[in-house]
Motif scaffolding. Sequence first.
Motif, PDB file in Angstrom:
ATOM      1  N   ALA A  17       0.803  -1.228   0.000  1.00 52.55           N
ATOM      2  CA  ALA A  17       0.000   0.000   0.000  1.00 52.55           C
ATOM      3  C   ALA A  17       0.834   1.275   0.000  1.00 52.55           C
ATOM      4  N   SER A  31      -8.021  -8.131  -4.632  1.00 56.14           N
ATOM      5  CA  SER A  31      -8.567  -7.984  -3.284  1.00 56.14           C
ATOM      6  C   SER A  31      -7.618  -7.155  -2.443  1.00 56.14           C
ATOM      7  N   THR A  32      -8.132  -6.664  -1.335  1.00 52.59           N
ATOM      8  CA  THR A  32      -7.333  -5.913  -0.370  1.00 52.59           C
ATOM      9  C   THR A  32      -6.900  -6.879   0.726  1.00 52.59           C
ATOM     10  N   TYR A  49     -10.296   0.250  -4.735  1.00 52.73           N
ATOM     11  CA  TYR A  49      -9.140   0.027  -3.877  1.00 52.73           C
ATOM     12  C   TYR A  49      -8.870   1.261  -3.031  1.00 52.73           C
ATOM     13  N   ASN A  50      -8.774   1.027  -1.731  1.00 50.39           N
ATOM     14  CA  ASN A  50      -8.438   2.073  -0.768  1.00 50.39           C
ATOM     15  C   ASN A  50      -7.130   1.682  -0.091  1.00 50.39           C
ATOM     16  N   PRO A  51      -6.013   2.337  -0.424  1.00 50.72           N
ATOM     17  CA  PRO A  51      -4.735   1.953   0.174  1.00 50.72           C
ATOM     18  C   PRO A  51      -4.726   2.011   1.691  1.00 50.72           C
ATOM     19  N   ASN A  76      -2.930  -3.762   1.634  1.00 50.96           N
ATOM     20  CA  ASN A  76      -2.171  -3.978   0.404  1.00 50.96           C
ATOM     21  C   ASN A  76      -3.092  -4.537  -0.677  1.00 50.96           C
ATOM     22  N   LEU A  77      -2.597  -4.568  -1.910  1.00 51.48           N
ATOM     23  CA  LEU A  77      -3.386  -5.028  -3.045  1.00 51.48           C
ATOM     24  C   LEU A  77      -2.865  -6.386  -3.503  1.00 51.48           C
TER      25      LEU A  77
END
Length: 349
Positions: A59, A98-99, A155-157, A161-162
Amino acid sequence: MTFLTGGLLLSLTTGLQASDQIVVPNGLENVEGNGNNGFPFNIAGFGVASQRYQQVYGAPDFAALPGPVLITELVFRPDGGLGRRFNQTLTDIQINLSTTSVEPDNLSSTFADNVGADDTIVFDGALSLSSADTGPAQGPRDFDIVIVLETPFLYNPAAGNLLLDVRNYNGGFTTQFDAHNADADAISRASTNQIGDVNSPIATFSNTAGLVTQFTYVPAAIEVIVDIKPGSDRNPVNLKSNSKSKGKSAAAGGVLPVAILTTDDYDALLTDETTVLFGDPELGGAAAPIKSTVEDVDDDGDDDLLLHFSIRELVDSGAIDGDSLILALTGLTLDGLLIEGFDLVTVKP
């Protein structure tokens, strides 16, 4: 404030603000990675018939994003030394995003342990990939291996993480991709290899390397409360009055009032009304308001923004028809943040 995934309203939202790109690992946008990688899109030459491949992106390398974003494309580039021009279709690819709380260089060998709660299939089916292999002779080559996501990913850092999770069900040849291998950087990978296949729950290969990746994104929109024809439950819109009208003014065919309500999460007066567009997201057309007023339309003591739309302009722009059930509103705040909302309508054709 809450953020929408944008599936319903994306066509209107993306018209307001251009997409942007970010490269992970940071610093490699114009620098060749120190390795190359055929996984997971160039596996046939390695004796791999099918493969599951996971890559995590830290992230902190997304710190330059304006906040939560919709990722719309994954873009890669050929390796500067081993890359080549190609045009191939991989017949059966599934890509999930996914996060995850799992950190780079710490992926579990059990694939399921790496997957986040918001796991989303963003592409599924035959995947056509190509590259012109252009750019400096020794790299970095141009980012031109583009995967357009069928479902954009929110996606929200700040949430973690991604994780990129690719299932290649049927092998295939493409090219060697630019990659980077370093301890304590933003990426690492885990996958099946000659041992295991796409359906294996366990990775048989992992290291600190990964594909150098460019992400195309648009800022995610703030959800606002929209009330069509305040005071009405069915929100009727009569298109016949528009067709019979002989006047030349924008209001001659009737006016549709639409309120953006002030709530605890959003002040409607922060809306830049000059950026507002309104219409049926299934049709793709949109109209701008012809007039606006400030008033407390829901009698809660807060000022709301009441916009007036010409029914004639809605019809002529392809923003409404006799089958419309939902009308969506998009726009920007005075600070340039995206907003969107919608309400139901009952159309009388």
